[in-house]
Write an enzyme that holds these catalytic residues in place. Structure first.
Site, PDB file in Angstrom:
ATOM      1  CG  HIS A  12      -0.314   0.312   2.500  1.00 29.56           C
ATOM      2  ND1 HIS A  12       0.602  -0.532   3.099  1.00 29.56           N
ATOM      3  CD2 HIS A  12      -0.431   1.376   3.337  1.00 29.56           C
ATOM      4  CE1 HIS A  12       1.007  -0.009   4.237  1.00 29.56           C
ATOM      5  NE2 HIS A  12       0.388   1.152   4.417  1.00 29.56           N
ATOM      6  N   GLY A  14       3.506   1.614  -2.080  1.00 27.02           N
ATOM      7  CA  GLY A  14       4.083   1.752  -3.406  1.00 27.02           C
ATOM      8  C   GLY A  14       3.234   2.616  -4.318  1.00 27.02           C
ATOM      9  CB  SER A 108       3.718  -6.903 -15.489  1.00 30.44           C
ATOM     10  OG  SER A 108       4.447  -6.360 -16.566  1.00 30.44           O
ATOM     11  CB  SER A 109       1.852  -5.824 -20.513  1.00 29.59           C
ATOM     12  OG  SER A 109       2.989  -4.982 -20.377  1.00 29.59           O
ATOM     13  CB  CYS A 110       6.653  -8.286 -18.842  1.00 28.82           C
ATOM     14  SG  CYS A 110       6.640  -8.849 -17.133  1.00 28.82           S
ATOM     15  CE1 TYR A 137       7.453  -7.952 -11.140  1.00 27.55           C
ATOM     16  CE2 TYR A 137       6.561  -7.774 -13.357  1.00 27.55           C
ATOM     17  CZ  TYR A 137       6.480  -7.498 -12.014  1.00 27.55           C
ATOM     18  OH  TYR A 137       5.425  -6.762 -11.532  1.00 27.55           O
ATOM     19  CE  LYS A 141       3.885  -9.439 -10.152  1.00 27.39           C
ATOM     20  NZ  LYS A 141       3.048  -9.249  -8.949  1.00 27.39           N
ATOM     21  N   PRO A 164      -1.787  -4.947 -15.958  1.00 25.88           N
ATOM     22  CG  PRO A 164      -0.648  -3.714 -14.346  1.00 25.88           C
ATOM     23  CD  PRO A 164      -1.299  -5.048 -14.588  1.00 25.88           C
ATOM     24  CG  HIS A 180       9.428   0.396 -14.772  1.00 25.82           C
ATOM     25  ND1 HIS A 180       9.001   0.279 -13.466  1.00 25.82           N
ATOM     26  CD2 HIS A 180       9.512  -0.874 -15.246  1.00 25.82           C
ATOM     27  CE1 HIS A 180       8.842  -1.007 -13.169  1.00 25.82           C
ATOM     28  NE2 HIS A 180       9.145  -1.724 -14.228  1.00 25.82           N
ATOM     29  CD1 TRP A 203      20.498   3.213 -21.512  1.00 28.54           C
ATOM     30  CD2 TRP A 203      19.843   1.100 -21.250  1.00 28.54           C
ATOM     31  NE1 TRP A 203      21.256   2.665 -20.516  1.00 28.54           N
ATOM     32  CE2 TRP A 203      20.885   1.371 -20.335  1.00 28.54           C
ATOM     33  CE3 TRP A 203      19.264  -0.164 -21.262  1.00 28.54           C
ATOM     34  CZ2 TRP A 203      21.372   0.407 -19.446  1.00 28.54           C
ATOM     35  CZ3 TRP A 203      19.741  -1.123 -20.376  1.00 28.54           C
ATOM     36  CH2 TRP A 203      20.786  -0.841 -19.480  1.00 28.54           C
ATOM     37  NE  ARG A 210       8.317  -1.563 -24.121  1.00 33.33           N
ATOM     38  CZ  ARG A 210       8.844  -2.237 -25.134  1.00 33.33           C
ATOM     39  NH1 ARG A 210       8.227  -2.238 -26.313  1.00 33.33           N
ATOM     40  NH2 ARG A 210       9.966  -2.914 -24.982  1.00 33.33           N
ATOM     41  CG  ASP A 270      15.718  -1.035 -29.114  1.00 38.92           C
ATOM     42  OD1 ASP A 270      15.913   0.021 -28.489  1.00 38.92           O
ATOM     43  OD2 ASP A 270      15.913  -1.161 -30.332  1.00 38.92           O
TER      44      ASP A 270
END
Length: 316
Positions: A12, A14, A108-110, A137, A141, A164, A180, A203, A210, A270
């Protein structure tokens, strides 16, 4: 959902967890609980189990995670897979044991394959290999998503996973070693502006695309999932719109007022070429984002300026 419902928000303090807390308070929820890492180590199974048994929340929202960008994921793969699995497994298993009927898991979308068709549909999960720079990660997830799906299937509980897209906003992490892309760019342009509009080095090539969602919109998606029983176990949460990293950099540069040059370091990775979410499922249920990207960047930068001297994660 009764406004007196006892809701535990893990993480809570974060960026995401604090946004969820604010959103729930704004709607009149008055029985919210949280615990800082100093009082509860979510990686410790016994501590988590005892906390949930003592507090007896009716709903748990898991917004806790070890997060970071490409650099952090590359440098600390063990911590990213192990600590994230420990956190979510302890929360999920303790919730089942305590008989908690509603659990909202944030991912996460990853989690989707690196080269999956665009936009990313929930059905693409586990259809191909992951992006190597954040697979640790992602695997953690994915295991949380499948655990919640298994609980729905076996026990019929309302455990749902929200995935998300890239989140940003107030209370973000601006530490260049772990942040990020968007907050890292914001800090770099800000410092360069103060340094006589020095050149900003970024970078990659700037060509990957994105999608970015303001954190308060993500919080509203969580409120939506809380107040409705969603018919499926997994939902994407995003804007349905993306842009190149170069366009993102130019937008941030414009908001900050940096007048210098941008140097793209193509020797750096990338990451995934494109990550656009298919959000048609959430849209069909009635949720939609409200904050446009440039407006969200303006809100985030205003918060950054107000907190740069005292916010512990900003090391200027």
């Amino acid at each position: 959902m009764d406004k007196e419902t006892k809701i535990y928000i893990a993480g809570h303090k974060g960026m995401v967890g604090s946004a969820i807390w604010r959103a729930l308070e704004a709607k009149g929820y008055c029985n919210l609980i949280g615990a800082t890492s100093k009082t509860l180590d979510l990686r410790n199974q016994l501590e988590v189990k005892n906390f949930i048994q003592k507090e007896q929340p009716q709903v748990i929202i898991d917004a806790a995670a070890k997060v970071g960008g490409i650099l952090a994921n590359n440098n600390f793969p063990y911590q990213f897979i192990m600590e994230n699995m420990q956190i979510q497994n302890n929360l999920i298993s303790s919730s089942v044991e305590a008989g908690i009927e509603k659990f909202i898991f944030l991912g996460s979308s990853c989690i989707y394959p690196k080269l999956a068709p665009q936009p990313l549909k929930e059905d693409y999960l586990l259809t191909d290999s992951l992006e190597p720079t954040n697979e640790w990660y992602a695997i953690a997830k994915i295991s949380g998503v499948k655990a919640c799906e298994a609980i729905r299937k076996q026990f019929g509980k309302d455990y749902v996973s929200l995935m998300p897209t890239n989140l940003y906003g107030t209370h973000d992490n601006f530490d260049l070693t772990s942040s990020h892309v968007l907050p890292a760019m914001m800090r770099k342009f800000h410092e360069a502006k103060l340094n006589n509009n020095a050149t900003v080095s970024l970078w990659g090539s700037g060509t990957p695309m994105r999608e970015f969602l303001f954190v308060d919109d993500m919080a509203q998606a969580v409120v939506f999932a809380l107040e409705n029983k969603l018919p499926e176990h997994l939902y994407n949460v995003g804007t349905g719109e993306d842009l190149t990293i170069k366009e993102l950099a130019e937008t941030i540069q414009k908001v900050i007022g940096h007048q210098g040059a941008i140097d793209w370091d193509s020797t750096k990775p990338d990451g995934t070429p494109r990550k656009l979410m298919d959000i048609s499922k959430m849209h069909s249920l009635g949720w939609k984002h409200q904050v446009a990207l440039e407006e969200g960047i303006q809100k985030t930068y205003a918060w950054f300026l107000e907190n740069e001297g005292k916010y512990k994660q900003v090391k200027l």
